[in-house]
Design an enzyme around this catalytic site. Structure first.
Site, PDB file in Angstrom:
ATOM      1  CB  SER A 124      -0.842  -0.024   1.282  1.00 55.60           C
ATOM      2  OG  SER A 124      -1.423   1.222   1.512  1.00 55.60           O
ATOM      3  CE1 TYR A 149      -3.976  -2.795   5.579  1.00 52.62           C
ATOM      4  CE2 TYR A 149      -3.560  -0.460   5.195  1.00 52.62           C
ATOM      5  CZ  TYR A 149      -3.794  -1.729   4.710  1.00 52.62           C
ATOM      6  OH  TYR A 149      -3.828  -1.946   3.354  1.00 52.62           O
ATOM      7  CE  LYS A 153      -1.535  -4.651   3.449  1.00 55.39           C
ATOM      8  NZ  LYS A 153      -1.775  -5.901   2.769  1.00 55.39           N
TER       9      LYS A 153
HETATM   10  P1  NAD Z   1     -10.935  -6.965   1.108  1.00 56.69           P
HETATM   11  O1  NAD Z   1     -11.138  -6.970   2.583  1.00 56.69           O
HETATM   12  O2  NAD Z   1     -12.105  -6.708   0.245  1.00 56.69           O
HETATM   13  O3  NAD Z   1     -10.279  -8.355   0.647  1.00 56.69           O
HETATM   14  C1  NAD Z   1      -9.424  -9.093   1.479  1.00 56.69           C
HETATM   15  C2  NAD Z   1      -9.901 -10.527   1.455  1.00 56.69           C
HETATM   16  O4  NAD Z   1      -9.038 -11.303   2.268  1.00 56.69           O
HETATM   17  C3  NAD Z   1     -11.319 -10.686   2.034  1.00 56.69           C
HETATM   18  O5  NAD Z   1     -12.089 -11.475   1.152  1.00 56.69           O
HETATM   19  C4  NAD Z   1     -11.103 -11.410   3.351  1.00 56.69           C
HETATM   20  O6  NAD Z   1     -12.181 -12.251   3.676  1.00 56.69           O
HETATM   21  C5  NAD Z   1      -9.814 -12.170   3.076  1.00 56.69           C
HETATM   22  N1  NAD Z   1      -8.989 -12.489   4.245  1.00 56.69           N
HETATM   23  C6  NAD Z   1      -8.504 -11.651   5.195  1.00 56.69           C
HETATM   24  N2  NAD Z   1      -7.749 -12.323   6.074  1.00 56.69           N
HETATM   25  C7  NAD Z   1      -7.747 -13.622   5.672  1.00 56.69           C
HETATM   26  C8  NAD Z   1      -7.140 -14.813   6.162  1.00 56.69           C
HETATM   27  N3  NAD Z   1      -6.388 -14.812   7.255  1.00 56.69           N
HETATM   28  N4  NAD Z   1      -7.355 -15.965   5.496  1.00 56.69           N
HETATM   29  C9  NAD Z   1      -8.133 -15.996   4.376  1.00 56.69           C
HETATM   30  N5  NAD Z   1      -8.731 -14.910   3.861  1.00 56.69           N
HETATM   31  C10 NAD Z   1      -8.538 -13.729   4.508  1.00 56.69           C
HETATM   32  O7  NAD Z   1      -9.756  -5.936   0.799  1.00 56.69           O
HETATM   33  P2  NAD Z   1      -9.255  -5.368  -0.584  1.00 56.69           P
HETATM   34  O8  NAD Z   1      -9.600  -3.939  -0.658  1.00 56.69           O
HETATM   35  O9  NAD Z   1      -9.630  -6.277  -1.691  1.00 56.69           O
HETATM   36  O10 NAD Z   1      -7.683  -5.440  -0.334  1.00 56.69           O
HETATM   37  C11 NAD Z   1      -6.902  -6.554  -0.748  1.00 56.69           C
HETATM   38  C12 NAD Z   1      -5.486  -6.351  -0.251  1.00 56.69           C
HETATM   39  O11 NAD Z   1      -4.991  -5.110  -0.742  1.00 56.69           O
HETATM   40  C13 NAD Z   1      -5.359  -6.291   1.263  1.00 56.69           C
HETATM   41  O12 NAD Z   1      -4.180  -6.932   1.653  1.00 56.69           O
HETATM   42  C14 NAD Z   1      -5.258  -4.802   1.532  1.00 56.69           C
HETATM   43  O13 NAD Z   1      -4.559  -4.525   2.712  1.00 56.69           O
HETATM   44  C15 NAD Z   1      -4.504  -4.319   0.309  1.00 56.69           C
HETATM   45  N6  NAD Z   1      -4.736  -2.902   0.008  1.00 56.69           N
HETATM   46  C16 NAD Z   1      -6.010  -2.437  -0.113  1.00 56.69           C
HETATM   47  C17 NAD Z   1      -6.226  -1.081  -0.357  1.00 56.69           C
HETATM   48  C18 NAD Z   1      -7.624  -0.532  -0.461  1.00 56.69           C
HETATM   49  O14 NAD Z   1      -7.782   0.684  -0.295  1.00 56.69           O
HETATM   50  N7  NAD Z   1      -8.636  -1.325  -0.734  1.00 56.69           N
HETATM   51  C19 NAD Z   1      -5.130  -0.204  -0.496  1.00 56.69           C
HETATM   52  C20 NAD Z   1      -3.847  -0.720  -0.388  1.00 56.69           C
HETATM   53  C21 NAD Z   1      -3.657  -2.074  -0.137  1.00 56.69           C
HETATM   54  N1  UFG Z   2     -12.473  11.419   3.320  1.00 54.98           N
HETATM   55  C1  UFG Z   2     -13.491  12.289   3.641  1.00 54.98           C
HETATM   56  N2  UFG Z   2     -14.656  11.762   4.119  1.00 54.98           N
HETATM   57  C2  UFG Z   2     -14.848  10.430   4.289  1.00 54.98           C
HETATM   58  C3  UFG Z   2     -13.793   9.550   3.957  1.00 54.98           C
HETATM   59  C4  UFG Z   2     -12.606  10.080   3.474  1.00 54.98           C
HETATM   60  O1  UFG Z   2     -13.343  13.492   3.506  1.00 54.98           O
HETATM   61  O2  UFG Z   2     -15.922  10.015   4.750  1.00 54.98           O
HETATM   62  C5  UFG Z   2     -11.221  11.969   2.756  1.00 54.98           C
HETATM   63  C6  UFG Z   2      -9.972  11.694   3.583  1.00 54.98           C
HETATM   64  O3  UFG Z   2      -9.801  12.676   4.569  1.00 54.98           O
HETATM   65  C7  UFG Z   2      -8.890  11.668   2.508  1.00 54.98           C
HETATM   66  C8  UFG Z   2      -9.612  11.132   1.267  1.00 54.98           C
HETATM   67  O4  UFG Z   2     -11.006  11.334   1.510  1.00 54.98           O
HETATM   68  O5  UFG Z   2      -8.480  12.987   2.228  1.00 54.98           O
HETATM   69  C9  UFG Z   2      -9.371   9.659   1.017  1.00 54.98           C
HETATM   70  O6  UFG Z   2      -9.670   8.917   2.200  1.00 54.98           O
HETATM   71  P1  UFG Z   2      -9.810   7.333   2.179  1.00 54.98           P
HETATM   72  O7  UFG Z   2     -10.164   6.907   3.572  1.00 54.98           O
HETATM   73  O8  UFG Z   2     -10.716   6.906   1.085  1.00 54.98           O
HETATM   74  O9  UFG Z   2      -8.358   6.848   1.779  1.00 54.98           O
HETATM   75  P2  UFG Z   2      -6.946   7.079   2.483  1.00 54.98           P
HETATM   76  O10 UFG Z   2      -6.070   7.756   1.491  1.00 54.98           O
HETATM   77  O11 UFG Z   2      -7.082   7.703   3.807  1.00 54.98           O
HETATM   78  O12 UFG Z   2      -6.462   5.579   2.745  1.00 54.98           O
HETATM   79  C10 UFG Z   2      -6.514   4.579   1.727  1.00 54.98           C
HETATM   80  C11 UFG Z   2      -6.755   3.211   2.364  1.00 54.98           C
HETATM   81  C12 UFG Z   2      -5.583   2.836   3.221  1.00 54.98           C
HETATM   82  C13 UFG Z   2      -4.339   2.875   2.392  1.00 54.98           C
HETATM   83  C14 UFG Z   2      -4.168   4.233   1.758  1.00 54.98           C
HETATM   84  C15 UFG Z   2      -3.004   4.176   0.801  1.00 54.98           C
HETATM   85  O13 UFG Z   2      -7.908   3.263   3.182  1.00 54.98           O
HETATM   86  O14 UFG Z   2      -5.754   1.508   3.668  1.00 54.98           O
HETATM   87  O15 UFG Z   2      -5.328   4.572   1.005  1.00 54.98           O
HETATM   88  O16 UFG Z   2      -2.784   5.384   0.207  1.00 54.98           O
HETATM   89  F1  UFG Z   2      -3.290   2.622   3.195  1.00 54.98           F
END
Ligand code: NAD
Ligand code: UFG
Length: 338
Positions: A124, A149, A153
């Protein structure tokens, strides 16, 4: 010759599985449904006409996961499984360390046991901590994460770097995602957050669908063009294709590679609200409120390395993402729950 996709029924995982199946990869999913629903598998079938093999197993469960490696001929792993809520991680740090790091260690142990060499890991942009400049490049400083979190990572990235040093025949792609939004164009799969969404786009769509009254905009005094936080919103379908590019890259046996997956463009909260309103012709009422602790002014990628080395770049823009997020939400007002 199968790709093991951990967390394959989650938001990014499900979109990647669709792309893999459409490119004729043999796909095996392991997920424990801690943050996803079985219905996702039906939707994947509706889109692709194919059923990936599925195992409901916790990736931390070594014996359970071993049965998958015994039954399947795994050649590559994409490791999405992990918990991802920044807020929850501050309340339950132990859970985040044991789940995210524990699952990664178990997976690596079994990869060694079964001679599997290739892994793509979901990292991330959070590993860049509080950036002192943008756009962010892969060799910029990492660390200084403000929550457990983000620390998990970062720790997994270090574990993978040591693995690569120790095992020269391993091929590891660390992908640092920026802010995934959007959904598959079919409207059949998308982001389905439990409870009140933490992230901006699902909050916007829930306001638009009438589930929430208004959006709270967290702060309007950031050092940005309109005072609201700037992020790099990447369409989840583009993000998915980044994983296929990474798998192809690993075939070149590069050892350890790290790529930002972002668009390279910064978008403010109000820019995104305006784009959503315009794309869908729907008003999104909002109220400006206090900053959310831990948020940074600006965070966006320099995504040129992924293009130079993997030929990957984002093709869709925020208007596409706003249209597709809304298409998903309006067709599934309760997410995957009927
Ligand atoms: P998500 O929660 O939708 O998907 C994660 C999946 O992993 C889920 O289906 C959950 O049930 C499964 N899971 C979690 N722990 C598990 C375990 N121990 N065993 C088996 N299954 C398990 O999340 P996502 O948004 O699809 O994110 C996927 C990956 O990308 C995650 O590692 C997350 O940290 C990373 N990531 C997400 C974002 C974001 O904003 N969505 C940003 C950066 C990184
Ligand atoms: N925001 C609002 N209102 C809301 C939610 C978010 O104003 O209800 C704003 C936040 O302050 C920020 C922007 O929208 O300025 C984006 O916020 P998000 O929560 O959507 O995303 P972040 O950038 O804070 O974090 C996301 C993921 C993290 C990841 C990160 C990586 O949630 O897990 O991106 O850049 F680590």
């Amino acid at each position: 010759m199968a790709v093991l996709v951990t967390g394959g029924t989650g938001y990014i995982g499900s979109h990647t599985v669709v792309d893999l199946l459409e490119h004729n990869y043999d796909v095996v999913i392991v997920d424990n449904y801690v943050n996803s629903k079985p219905e996702v598998l039906n939707r994947i079938f509706k889109i692709t006409g194919k059923k990936p093999r599925f195992y409901e197993i916790d990736v931390c469960n070594e014996q359970g996961l071993r049965t998958v490696f015994e039954k399947e001929k795994i050649t590559d792993v994409i490791h999405f499984a992990g918990l991802k809520s920044v807020g929850e991680s501050t309340q339950k740090p132990g859970l985040y360390y044991s789940n995210n790091i524990g699952s990664s260690l178990t997976l690596l142990k079994l990869m060694h046991e079964f001679n599997v060499k290739n892994i793509v890991f979901s990292s991330s942009a959070t590993v860049y901590g509080v950036p002192d400049h943008v756009p962010l490049k892969e060799d910029d400083n990492i660390g200084g994460c403000t929550n457990p979190y983000g620390e998990t990572k970062l720790d997994i990235e270090y574990i993978l770097k040591y693995e690569a040093e120790q095992h020269k025949d391993m091929n590891i792609a660390i992908l640092r995602y920026f802010n995934p939004i959007g959904a598959h164009k079919s409207g059949l799969i998308g982001e389905d957050p439990q409870g009140i969404p933490n992230n901006l786009m699902p909050y916007i769509t829930q306001v638009a669908v009438g589930k929430r009254d208004h959006l709270n905009v967290f702060g309007s005094d950031y050092k940005t063009h309109d005072g609201t936080g700037v992020r790099d919103y990447i369409h989840v379908v583009d993000l998915a294709s980044g994983h296929l590019a990474a798998l192809r890259k690993l075939e070149e046996k590069p050892g350890l590679v790290i790529y930002n997956l972002g668009t390279g463009t910064g978008t403010s909260v109000l820019d995104l609200v305006n784009a959503f309103e315009k794309a869908n012709n729907i008003k999104v009422p909002y109220v400006i409120c206090d900053r959310r602790p831990g948020d940074v002014d600006e965070n966006y990628a320099d995504a040129t390395k992924a293009f130079k080395e993997m030929g990957w770049k984002a093709k869709l823009n925020i208007v596409d993402a706003c249209r597709d997020s809304w298409n998903w939400q309006k067709n599934n007002p309760k997410g995957y729950d009927k």
